[in-house]
Scaffold this motif. Sequence first.
Motif, PDB file in Angstrom:
ATOM      1  N   ALA A 153     -64.315  -4.261 -50.247  1.00  0.00           N
ATOM      2  CA  ALA A 153     -63.455  -3.567 -51.198  1.00  0.00           C
ATOM      3  C   ALA A 153     -64.236  -3.306 -52.472  1.00  0.00           C
ATOM      4  O   ALA A 153     -65.271  -3.931 -52.728  1.00  0.00           O
ATOM      5  N   LEU A 198     -64.025  -2.825 -56.755  1.00  0.00           N
ATOM      6  CA  LEU A 198     -63.233  -3.168 -57.932  1.00  0.00           C
ATOM      7  C   LEU A 198     -63.962  -2.642 -59.166  1.00  0.00           C
ATOM      8  O   LEU A 198     -65.139  -2.914 -59.364  1.00  0.00           O
ATOM      9  N   LEU A 228     -56.021  -7.281 -56.570  1.00  0.00           N
ATOM     10  CA  LEU A 228     -56.722  -6.332 -55.704  1.00  0.00           C
ATOM     11  C   LEU A 228     -55.840  -6.035 -54.499  1.00  0.00           C
ATOM     12  O   LEU A 228     -55.448  -6.950 -53.768  1.00  0.00           O
ATOM     13  N   THR A 229     -55.482  -4.774 -54.321  1.00  0.00           N
ATOM     14  CA  THR A 229     -54.624  -4.362 -53.209  1.00  0.00           C
ATOM     15  C   THR A 229     -55.483  -3.894 -52.044  1.00  0.00           C
ATOM     16  O   THR A 229     -56.348  -3.023 -52.203  1.00  0.00           O
ATOM     17  N   LEU A 230     -55.252  -4.465 -50.881  1.00  0.00           N
ATOM     18  CA  LEU A 230     -56.026  -4.153 -49.681  1.00  0.00           C
ATOM     19  C   LEU A 230     -55.087  -3.673 -48.573  1.00  0.00           C
ATOM     20  O   LEU A 230     -53.967  -4.173 -48.433  1.00  0.00           O
ATOM     21  N   THR A 263     -51.769  -7.849 -51.617  1.00  0.00           N
ATOM     22  CA  THR A 263     -52.372  -7.942 -52.943  1.00  0.00           C
ATOM     23  C   THR A 263     -52.811  -9.380 -53.180  1.00  0.00           C
ATOM     24  O   THR A 263     -52.026 -10.315 -53.009  1.00  0.00           O
ATOM     25  N   VAL A 273     -58.189 -11.776 -57.551  1.00  0.00           N
ATOM     26  CA  VAL A 273     -59.630 -11.979 -57.410  1.00  0.00           C
ATOM     27  C   VAL A 273     -60.191 -12.466 -58.743  1.00  0.00           C
ATOM     28  O   VAL A 273     -59.999 -11.821 -59.784  1.00  0.00           O
ATOM     29  N   VAL A 292     -66.387  -8.119 -52.322  1.00  0.00           N
ATOM     30  CA  VAL A 292     -65.938  -7.226 -53.383  1.00  0.00           C
ATOM     31  C   VAL A 292     -67.157  -6.620 -54.068  1.00  0.00           C
ATOM     32  O   VAL A 292     -68.003  -7.352 -54.609  1.00  0.00           O
TER      33      VAL A 292
END
Length: 399
Positions: free
Chosen positions: A151, A153, A168-170, A243, A246, A278
């Motif tokens: 991901a 950020l 952090l939305t995954l 979510t 992090v 990340v």
Amino acid sequence: MSSKDWLEKDFYAVLGVPRTASTDEIKKAYRKLARQLHPDRNPGDRKAEDRFKDVSEAYDVLSDERRRKEYDEMRQLFGSGAFRRSARGGGTPFDLSDLFGTSGPGAGPSGSTTTGDRRFGGGGGFTDLFSSIFSGGAGRRASGRGRDVEAELVLGFADAVRGVTMPLTLRTPGTCDTCHGTGAAPGSQPRTCPKCRGAGVVTSNQGSFSFSEPCRECQGVGSIVDEKCPECRGTGGVTKTRTINVRIPAGVSDGQRIRLAGRGEPGERGGPAGDLYVHVKVRADELFGRNGDDLTLTVPVTFAEAVLGTDLRVPTLDGAVTVRVPPGTPSGRTLRVRGKGVARRDGNPGDLLVTVEVDVPKSLSEEARKALAEFAAATPPAPRGKIDAAARRIAKEGP
């Protein structure tokens, strides 16, 4: 992932790269495909989702130098026929004549083998190779471990320096709420695999050697689902939006990769989860720059301030400080403010580097121009003896 998957799937073709591709080329190809096939960009597209999983699976192996080597070795061995199934039927599951040769050391009249290993040489090369492939390579994926997830950020400059906790939305595969990860339909349970008895691997003996491989009946999981969950189709996982918070450590830099163990894709049928990686991107700041653990700042001063000296009030990320500019400071000189930089792991922060830049005005008032002319008249010229001598010599002799 079983060893059979490693044999049947060409991970290089999945990513569209040659077998000689570098690590950077593999990463670049994966990121391009991941962006194109990500579930967020293809909602409801089952083919794109399956392709996304295949791409992630290929990258999971090829991005790891050791596992890539194991994969290449296994594909090379099986592709050359070294472990081709016996055409004679019955008895042994592998034909070892291709490995040791049909004559000479290693082959006997009754099919037995000696300890000589013509293909790999002595010293246990053959046994060590299989231990690496089936225990340290593909066998590890047969346990049902989830894939790693990547991901991105984006952080503000100050947050990167100080550290911050951010949501952090995954959108990634998650544990199925219907079967709770077992893969079985409600009211049913997976049964222990009768072939491997729940071990996930089967072992066969070949003379003085013993070979293990993931069970083909249960695909190395150790259990079999007869009635598959209608929601996840027996995999134990579905695509979910989640979510997580992090924690970004202080001093993270642009382009840095942070690993969060166990925060990736859940394992198949209750297996261990993968990791979350990340990738951090840091936005530029209007005032501050960064050089390693030091912050940089450029401050304009007038000609008079540079000549006579002055005290400057300059900002930092946690307040303001006074910097003394000594008389006669040239333009471009850097002054150091200790302890006002980026926090280090040892707890000692870097410094703030203040660069003084003399600001030359484009226009002057009549009063200022007159005062500057009087100053110039009273000031001796700059020492340019060597420059003037070189100019005269070139003018006389030519270049």
